[in-house]
Design a protein around this motif. Structure first.
Motif, PDB file in Angstrom:
ATOM      1  N   SER A  75      38.733  35.827  17.601  1.00 49.20           N
ATOM      2  CA  SER A  75      38.548  37.230  17.531  1.00 49.20           C
ATOM      3  C   SER A  75      37.557  37.567  18.885  1.00 49.20           C
ATOM      4  N   ILE A  76      37.968  38.265  19.702  1.00 48.85           N
ATOM      5  CA  ILE A  76      37.321  38.550  21.008  1.00 48.85           C
ATOM      6  C   ILE A  76      36.883  40.247  20.906  1.00 48.85           C
ATOM      7  N   GLY A  77      35.566  40.383  21.363  1.00 55.80           N
ATOM      8  CA  GLY A  77      35.304  41.532  21.807  1.00 55.80           C
ATOM      9  C   GLY A  77      34.621  41.501  23.266  1.00 55.80           C
ATOM     10  N   MET A  78      34.657  42.721  23.809  1.00 55.04           N
ATOM     11  CA  MET A  78      34.352  42.728  25.231  1.00 55.04           C
ATOM     12  C   MET A  78      33.011  43.537  25.404  1.00 55.04           C
ATOM     13  N   GLU A  79      32.885  44.270  24.772  1.00 57.34           N
ATOM     14  CA  GLU A  79      31.530  45.142  24.772  1.00 57.34           C
ATOM     15  C   GLU A  79      30.865  45.343  23.327  1.00 57.34           C
ATOM     16  N   PRO A  80      29.960  44.739  23.092  1.00 55.62           N
ATOM     17  CA  PRO A  80      29.246  43.470  23.803  1.00 55.62           C
ATOM     18  C   PRO A  80      30.152  42.358  23.669  1.00 55.62           C
ATOM     19  N   ILE A  81      30.039  41.402  24.696  1.00 51.76           N
ATOM     20  CA  ILE A  81      30.780  40.198  24.613  1.00 51.76           C
ATOM     21  C   ILE A  81      30.645  39.360  23.425  1.00 51.76           C
ATOM     22  N   ARG A  82      31.718  39.206  22.831  1.00 54.62           N
ATOM     23  CA  ARG A  82      31.478  38.307  21.559  1.00 54.62           C
ATOM     24  C   ARG A  82      32.874  37.295  21.513  1.00 54.62           C
ATOM     25  N   LEU A  83      32.891  36.056  20.866  1.00 50.39           N
ATOM     26  CA  LEU A  83      33.955  35.352  20.776  1.00 50.39           C
ATOM     27  C   LEU A  83      33.722  34.755  19.097  1.00 50.39           C
ATOM     28  N   ALA A  84      34.508  35.072  18.231  1.00 45.19           N
ATOM     29  CA  ALA A  84      34.476  34.295  17.056  1.00 45.19           C
ATOM     30  C   ALA A  84      35.548  33.378  16.921  1.00 45.19           C
ATOM     31  N   VAL A  85      35.185  32.040  16.495  1.00 45.83           N
ATOM     32  CA  VAL A  85      36.288  31.145  16.719  1.00 45.83           C
ATOM     33  C   VAL A  85      36.694  30.784  14.844  1.00 45.83           C
ATOM     34  N   LEU A  86      37.842  31.119  14.353  1.00 49.49           N
ATOM     35  CA  LEU A  86      37.783  31.048  12.932  1.00 49.49           C
ATOM     36  C   LEU A  86      37.826  29.535  12.407  1.00 49.49           C
ATOM     37  N   ASP A  87      38.293  28.485  13.229  1.00 52.45           N
ATOM     38  CA  ASP A  87      37.942  27.316  12.503  1.00 52.45           C
ATOM     39  C   ASP A  87      37.660  26.327  13.757  1.00 52.45           C
ATOM     40  N   GLU A  88      36.463  25.841  13.835  1.00 49.04           N
ATOM     41  CA  GLU A  88      35.910  24.835  14.809  1.00 49.04           C
ATOM     42  C   GLU A  88      36.659  23.714  14.940  1.00 49.04           C
ATOM     43  N   GLU A  89      37.170  23.051  14.161  1.00 41.33           N
ATOM     44  CA  GLU A  89      37.878  21.842  14.338  1.00 41.33           C
ATOM     45  C   GLU A  89      39.212  22.292  14.828  1.00 41.33           C
ATOM     46  N   GLU A  90      39.834  23.319  14.577  1.00 35.67           N
ATOM     47  CA  GLU A  90      41.013  23.657  15.304  1.00 35.67           C
ATOM     48  C   GLU A  90      40.860  23.877  16.750  1.00 35.67           C
TER      49      GLU A  90
END
Length: 162
Positions: free
Chosen positions: A59-74
């Motif tokens: 899940s990416i947001g550009m303003e403000p910049i954010r990155l959410a990784v749903l499964d760290e191992e994947e």
């Protein structure tokens, strides 16, 4: 039954250079995809003929910049496969396909690995890769050319296979 050929173990310097390119490539892919819910799929064929795959949801947001990784191992598994694909000595070929769950028009773009970097896929090849199987209720996706990703100048990294 013939034995599978053994994979060549790349040197530490080659892996380190490929890891650096992988981090640069993933940053460029994330910026190119922009806001939204995205899935990255990597499919590669090893030099011994085996296929390996990786998948991660972002899940990416550009303003403000954010990155959410749903499964760290994947995510870590996909990143590791991309390192070996960009390094090149253990992989024949690899493609990275990004799908975006944008309503009402989901879309996809992709890159193939050549010469240690991600290059935009031909849209005809991409369309064939993302078309649903017959009798599959999966969404039809609009395909578009993957953006050209900025690459480090050749002087900043050395191709160990050149």
């Amino acid at each position: 039954m013939p034995a599978r050929p053994e994979l060549t173990h790349p040197g530490d310097d080659a892996i380190a250079a490929a890891m650096s390119r992988t981090l640069t490539a993933l940053s460029a892919v994330i910026q190119a995809l922009g806001d939204g819910e995205h899935t990255l799929n990597l499919v590669a064929q090893r030099t011994d003929g085996a296929f390996v795959t990786g998948r991660t949801d972002l899940s990416i947001g550009m303003e403000p910049i954010r990155l959410a990784v749903l499964d760290e191992e994947e995510f870590c598994a996909l990143r590791m496969l991309l390192v070996f694909a960009l390094e090149g000595s253990t992989m024949h070929s690899a493609v990275l396909i990004a799908t975006t769950a944008a309503e009402p028009d989901p879309r996809a773009c992709g890159w193939s690995v050549r010469d240690g970097w991600l290059h935009p896929m031909d849209t005809d090849d991409l369309q064939a890769a993302v078309i649903p199987c017959p009798d599959d209720s999966a969404l039809q996706r609009e395909v578009y050319p993957g953006p050209i990703l900025p690459q480090l100048p050749d002087s900043e990294w050395e191709d160990p296979h050149a």
